[in-house]
Write a protein that holds these residues in place. Structure first.
Motif, mmCIF file in Angstrom:
data_model
loop_
_atom_site.group_PDB
_atom_site.id
_atom_site.type_symbol
_atom_site.label_atom_id
_atom_site.label_comp_id
_atom_site.label_asym_id
_atom_site.label_seq_id
_atom_site.Cartn_x
_atom_site.Cartn_y
_atom_site.Cartn_z
ATOM 1 N N LYS C 40 93.901 8.154 -67.358
ATOM 2 C CA LYS C 40 95.284 8.390 -67.773
ATOM 3 C C LYS C 40 96.256 7.794 -66.758
ATOM 4 C CE LYS C 40 94.771 12.924 -67.723
ATOM 5 N NZ LYS C 40 93.353 13.051 -67.321
ATOM 6 N N SER C 41 96.034 8.133 -65.482
ATOM 7 C CA SER C 41 96.930 7.604 -64.449
ATOM 8 C C SER C 41 96.830 6.088 -64.391
ATOM 9 C CB SER C 41 96.562 8.174 -63.081
ATOM 10 O OG SER C 41 96.702 9.568 -63.075
ATOM 11 N N THR C 42 95.613 5.568 -64.490
ATOM 12 C CA THR C 42 95.433 4.123 -64.429
ATOM 13 C C THR C 42 96.188 3.445 -65.560
ATOM 14 O OG1 THR C 42 93.264 4.516 -63.468
ATOM 15 C CG2 THR C 42 93.702 2.306 -64.273
ATOM 16 N N PHE C 86 105.087 9.847 -60.213
ATOM 17 C CA PHE C 86 103.710 9.736 -59.743
ATOM 18 C C PHE C 86 103.023 11.099 -59.692
ATOM 19 C CE2 PHE C 86 105.870 6.038 -58.189
ATOM 20 C CZ PHE C 86 104.936 5.020 -58.313
ATOM 21 N N GLN C 87 101.709 11.053 -59.912
ATOM 22 C CA GLN C 87 100.942 12.301 -59.869
ATOM 23 C C GLN C 87 101.075 12.977 -58.504
ATOM 24 O OE1 GLN C 87 96.914 11.754 -61.197
ATOM 25 N NE2 GLN C 87 96.556 13.937 -61.422
ATOM 26 N N ASN C 88 101.088 12.171 -57.443
ATOM 27 C CA ASN C 88 101.285 12.763 -56.116
ATOM 28 C C ASN C 88 102.663 12.423 -55.547
ATOM 29 O OD1 ASN C 88 100.224 10.299 -56.301
ATOM 30 N ND2 ASN C 88 98.601 10.599 -54.798
ATOM 31 N N ILE C 163 105.293 9.093 -67.030
ATOM 32 C CA ILE C 163 105.334 10.343 -66.275
ATOM 33 C C ILE C 163 103.931 10.901 -66.128
ATOM 34 C CG2 ILE C 163 106.460 12.586 -66.137
ATOM 35 C CD1 ILE C 163 108.543 11.618 -68.058
ATOM 36 N N ASP C 164 103.487 11.007 -64.866
ATOM 37 C CA ASP C 164 102.112 11.436 -64.602
ATOM 38 C C ASP C 164 102.111 12.887 -64.131
ATOM 39 O OD1 ASP C 164 99.427 11.224 -64.429
ATOM 40 O OD2 ASP C 164 99.385 9.688 -62.859
ATOM 41 N N GLU C 165 101.583 13.756 -64.943
ATOM 42 C CA GLU C 165 101.461 15.182 -64.606
ATOM 43 C C GLU C 165 102.763 15.767 -64.067
ATOM 44 O OE1 GLU C 165 98.655 16.456 -65.362
ATOM 45 O OE2 GLU C 165 97.023 15.066 -64.922
ATOM 46 N N SER E 141 90.664 9.970 -58.788
ATOM 47 C CA SER E 141 91.818 10.434 -59.556
ATOM 48 C C SER E 141 92.293 11.765 -58.980
ATOM 49 C CB SER E 141 91.430 10.607 -61.020
ATOM 50 O OG SER E 141 90.750 11.832 -61.208
ATOM 51 N N GLY E 142 93.502 12.165 -59.382
ATOM 52 C CA GLY E 142 94.078 13.406 -58.874
ATOM 53 C C GLY E 142 93.142 14.602 -59.031
ATOM 54 N N GLY E 143 92.617 14.764 -60.221
ATOM 55 C CA GLY E 143 91.752 15.906 -60.478
ATOM 56 C C GLY E 143 90.466 15.830 -59.672
HETATM 57 MG MG LIG Z 1 95.639 11.101 -62.963
#
Ligand SMILES: [Mg+2]
Ligand SMILES: Nc1ncnc2c1ncn2[C@@H]1O[C@H](COP(=O)(O)OP(=O)(O)OP(=O)(O)O)[C@@H](O)[C@H]1O
Ligand SMILES: Nc1ncnc2c1ncn2[C@@H]1O[C@H](COP(=O)(O)OP(=O)(O)OP(=O)(O)O)[C@@H](O)[C@H]1O
Ligand SMILES: [Mg+2]
Lengths: 247, 223, 246, 223, 246
Positions: C40-42, C86-88, C163-165, E141-143
């Motif tokens: 998903k993030s990729t 970003f997720q982070n 939008i990531d998480e 990945s984040g998770g």
């Molecule tokens: Mg991700």
């Protein structure tokens, strides 16, 4: 520097006459102290001291270092004297016991080959004169140029000075007349010596201002006198320089 | 006497050395700012492997980092002088600044490169993601963060530079160390001279180091 | 408008995106769901070329980029049409909360300082962080950082937001608020692609849902259908846990 | 042309310089490893402000970074020799290694400090949280991450060190550069000599740089 | 056993913890809930002195530390009794997934390499990441990173685990698995303090719940009571959004 050094020096004294004489030199000073292709020291100073050693019945040991390291070797007590065309000056006499003069080095003005306008110190007024930091010229220029009309350019060592003269960045420099021709020949630089010697440098061997220093200085003075009288100095000078500077 | 150290002479050295302070600082500052600028350019080219320039800049850094400075100086001031009239008539002051800058920017570029490298990739991506051009990201995001990491190394280099001006004496430029060498070779009182020089340099550079500490403190506060 | 065709991406031997295609109309919200490590993030990162896809054609607004012949200019253009959360988070560490939001306003949109400032303060207020305007990222809690990240992306005011998480560090109250915020953006015709693992959030916000696994789209549809009557067994299984948990 | 460049002389310099290569490399390696070790200690003390040692180490770094090396060397080898028999009977080789290490560790500690500073606080905390003692965290987590940032700066220093061995001639230690200055002092063919030296240094240090590039590449791969 | 009395912490002028006291029996799970920026993470970080509290007495197992006179030794002892899962993971960046989990086994618990390896692989399997054992954090990945963080903390096998938002990047399937994992640990008498914003997760796992706001405990109780019949108006309000969202 309490008792340990005292006991050390008293034991030093006992066999002082058998200990080797240790001398510092740069090993990179043409004719006086050079390092030959085999890495061995040779030159005027080397010959003189080999002879002094023979006559005092002492072994001679050499330590090489750059300038001013050779002087500091003496100050730190690692060597007994320095043999590298050291000039005697009033200031230095305050710090060391010097032997009698064993050599006079005449210094001449050196200019570019194409320069025909400079022949004496007076011609240098308003011109650029390159001098080395360890030149003793300064003590003479107080008299020769009392009004400071010459523009002095100082250098750390002589590497670039003749090149700057040849290139015209400097109008002149001073060089020991012993060396001018060799430098010219080996480097291929277009320079020439002009006029009469500007001044002569008196060379002597410095010793630490200690009892032992004075003792050894006096012994060396004795030998030097012999050597001069017997013509050894003249012979050695002719061998290395082709003339006798003491005349 | 075991130790020969003449206090009055030692003291008399201070004003003499200080007189040449402007010569030292002039060259050092010029060379520092020039080399900082070029170091930045080199570091950016090398860190981001910018096409066309990467190879050239690598050779440049390699040459200037890996050959002795004295050789660079002589080659430039005496070697090139034979073919260039500009260089032949160049003052030692200018020549020294050019040679020092050319040399130090190679070293400094490595410090800056490491500092750029220490900034997380995410910061760069975040910058791009809001629409900044790579150069803007660099200027506004990466460099300010890299600064705090680069400063100790750059400050090392600046300090070395300040002392390196002494090499100028080889081509006739007189700085603080030159006067030490001139004075002491007349009197042969080297220890007194060098010790005086050490104290002076210590004092002067301490001030600069203090500034370094302050900048570092401010930059580190927020991390 | 977003249109993606046959997007592929691999890291070394690992094929992470395996030919993703979809189409999204302006002002619509697409939600990506799927197990951790599914890509998903990729996918989001490929859409604005933070990650270079190995294959595929991406169209966002009036820019089309073919992965096989992407030009620098096209990529910048693509990026200027999008913004990313970003997720982070990836907040600018050298900038305060306010400055993070000001950055796109001043440097990209070139607003006048006073106008930019007012706008940034309005956004800060909207995400409930007016009080923290002078704090640096290192001085913010997880949820606070996440909201600044959203605020920064909003400030860009792009055609498409990636939008990531967005709610991973937010409590239920704030999830509600972010939901509200994104609704408002959608109403202003901002297209959004959101990766999330919060199914409830996904269900409420999505116009369209992609369920991904192993870099492929397993099933897609409107949230109503997908969440209540998934066609594929795998989708049912994935969502089952969601219902079980509840 | 005012200065001529004599190719045969130039070529004859290579074997002469290379003969002294072992002397250069011996001192450089010893000094590098010693100073690396002490730099590490200094950097850790200063970065983590370790009580009792912080002030001392700051003064140390300040002194050795901010005073001219030639002064340090003279004070140590010639000044202290006047009061210490150990130093008086020390070989130039040993003295040079000690003086270079003492000096370079101050500079290198700054590079290492910056690199330590570049590692996120979270990494340190994570280490503590699993029960590691601070020193273990440092060794196992922080230093490996700091390495990739420290390497360009340390490599700068190693290169400088390799060239600094030339100063050893002041106390009678002959390295590759010493032979150049000895050879050219009589012939004044310093361009030939220095150019030869430059090429040799370039060749030798290029090899080391290549190693640096390789290490950096490996360390950076995973970030 | 965990006992905390009058814990206070401020950053500059900002008072973040305002006198927190609670008690927890061994093997019990305490859950911290509350709005973003309320001090949940700070509380967890204070418990093992990653953040120095300005006041308070912390007892964990057989170690008691008074903030006004904390000794280094006590702090190490305290830390050796606890392990932590960080909100932003803080995986060791220079180590692979496997090595991250091996680190406490080898360096702290000093297991033999072969034994440690087997144990680390078992944990990796349990968190579903055997395949990623040789990946570095930057390649996860984040998770995946979050799960390695949990795995690393489990490997420490401490008396008390401090867990900050363990499910923020996890999809429903994985939330269920983590829930399961933590249950198993609790059954082995590991005490846990978990900060979370996922109310459903909190309700299912907690033995006791603290609802915090502005660095103070607003209300506490068993999850049944607190989630279904909160006594305070503020608690009701906070949880309302949760139910609304559902
Ligand atoms: Mg991700
Ligand atoms: N730089 C990289 N190098 C190698 N593998 C990578 C890299 N980045 C991501 N991956 C791998 O690619 C896969 C997809 O990662 P991605 O981050 O897209 O997953 P995701 O769907 O966002 O997961 P999550 O829900 O956990 O965030 C994962 O298996 C991950 O390990
Ligand atoms: N280093 C710091 N300096 C200044 N303020 C800080 C610092 N760390 C945290 N804070 C502030 O302390 C407050 C509490 O932060 P904390 O991280 O404990 O919140 P939290 O309850 O975990 O929030 P979240 O649910 O968003 O993670 C926040 O307002 C934050 O801005
Ligand atoms: Mg938190």
């Amino acid at each position: 520097a309490g008792c340990s050094s005292r006991s050390a020096s008293s034991s030093d004294k006992e066999d002082a006459s058998k200990k080797p004489i240790i001398i510092s030199t740069t090993g990179e000073h043409a004719f006086f102290s050079e390092t030959n292709k085999k890495g061995k020291l040779e030159g005027f100073e080397i010959d003189v001291w080999t002879e002094i050693g023979k006559r005092l019945n002492r072994e001679i040991q050499w330590k090489t270092a750059g300038f001013p390291g050779i002087i500091e070797l003496l100050d730190s007590g690692r060597v007994d004297t320095v043999a590298d065309q050291i000039g005697i000056t009033e200031e230095r006499k305050e710090k060391y016991y010097f032997t009698d003069v064993y050599f006079y080095v005449p210094y001449r003005i050196v200019v570019a080959e194409s320069n025909n306008s400079i022949h004496s110190v007076n011609d240098l007024y308003g011109k650029k004169l390159g001098l080395l930091s360890n030149d003793i010229a300064y003590s003479y220029f107080d008299e020769l140029d009392p009004e400071q009309k010459i523009e002095y350019v100082n250098y750390d060592d002589s590497t670039g000075v003749p090149a700057d003269v040849a290139m015209g960045r400097l109008d002149a420099t001073l060089m020991s007349s012993l060396h001018i021709d060799t430098v010219k020949k080996e480097s291929g630089l277009k320079i020439k010596g002009v006029g009469e010697p500007v001044y002569t440098e008196d060379n002597g061997y410095p010793f630490q201002k200690t009892k032992e220093g004075k003792l050894l200085r006096d012994q060396v003075n004795g030998v030097l006198k012999e050597l001069k009288e017997e013509g050894f100095m003249k012979k050695t000078a002719l061998k290395w320089f082709g003339f006798d500077p003491m005349e | 006497m075991d130790i020969s150290f003449k206090i009055p002479y030692f003291i008399s050295m201070f004003p003499k050395i200080l007189q040449l302070f402007p010569e030292t600082i002039k060259v050092a500052f010029w060379a520092f700012f020039l080399s900082l600028f070029f170091a930045l350019v080199l570091a950016i080219i090398r860190q981001y492997k910018i096409k066309g320039l990467y190879f050239l800049s690598s050779v440049y850094v390699s040459f200037f980092r890996e050959t002795p400075f004295i050789g660079q100086l002589f080659l430039f001031y005496y070697g090139f002088a034979q073919v260039s009239k500009t260089i032949r008539s160049m003052s030692p002051f200018t020549a020294l600044i050019i040679a020092l800058s050319a040399n130090y920017c190679a070293f400094m570029s490595e410090d800056i490169r490491a500092a750029l490298n220490s900034v997380e990739k995410g910061q760069y991506e975040a910058g791009l993601s809001i629409g900044l051009k790579p150069l803007s990201v660099l200027k506004r995001i990466i460099l300010p963060q890299a600064a705090r990491i680069a400063i100790p190394g750059l400050s090392n280099n600046f300090i070395s530079l300040l002392k390196s001006t002494a090499i100028g004496f080889m081509i006739g430029y007189k700085d603080m160390m030159a006067i030490v060498s001139m004075e002491t070779s007349r009197s042969y009182r080297f220890l007194e001279g060098y010790t005086a020089a050490m104290l002076l340099y210590w004092g002067i550079i301490s001030l600069l180091s203090y500034i370094q500490t302050q900048i570092e403190f401010r930059l580190n506060r927020i991390y | 408008m977003v249109d993606v065709k046959e997007l592929k991406k691999s890291f070394g031997k690992l094929q992470v995106l395996n030919g993703i295609s979809f189409h999204l109309d302006p002002g619509k919200i697409l939600v990506l769901i799927g197990p951790s490590g599914t890509g998903k993030s990729t996918l989001l990162r490929c859409l604005n070329y933070l990650e270079r896809p190995s294959n595929g054609i991406i169209t966002i607004g009036n820019v089309t980029v073919n992965a096989r012949a992407a030009k620098k200019k096209e990529i910048y253009h693509l990026r200027s049409n999008t913004s990313m959360v970003f997720q982070n988070y990836h907040l600018f560490k050298n900038k305060t909360a306010l400055e993070n939001i000001l950055e796109p306003l001043l440097s990209v949109k070139k607003l006048s300082p006073s106008f930019a400032n007012a706008e940034a303060l309005r956004i800060l207020d909207e995400i409930g962080l007016s009080e923290k305007k002078d704090s640096y990222p290192s001085q913010l809690s997880g949820g606070q950082q996440q909201r600044i990240g959203i605020g920064r992306a909003i400030a860009v005011n792009p055609k498409v937001m990636l939008i990531d998480e967005p709610t991973s560090s937010l409590d239920p109250e704030l999830v509600g608020e972010v939901l509200h915020l994104l609704y408002k953006l959608a109403a202003k015709h901002t297209t959004m692609i959101i990766a999330t693992h919060e199914m409830e959030f996904a269900r409420q916000i999505a116009d369209h849902v992609l369920f991904m696994e192993h870099g492929q789209i397993v099933e897609e549809g409107d949230p109503m259908t997908l969440f209540t009557a998934p066609k594929k067994e795998r989708t049912r299984q994935f969502l089952q846990k969601f219902s079980l948990n509840l």
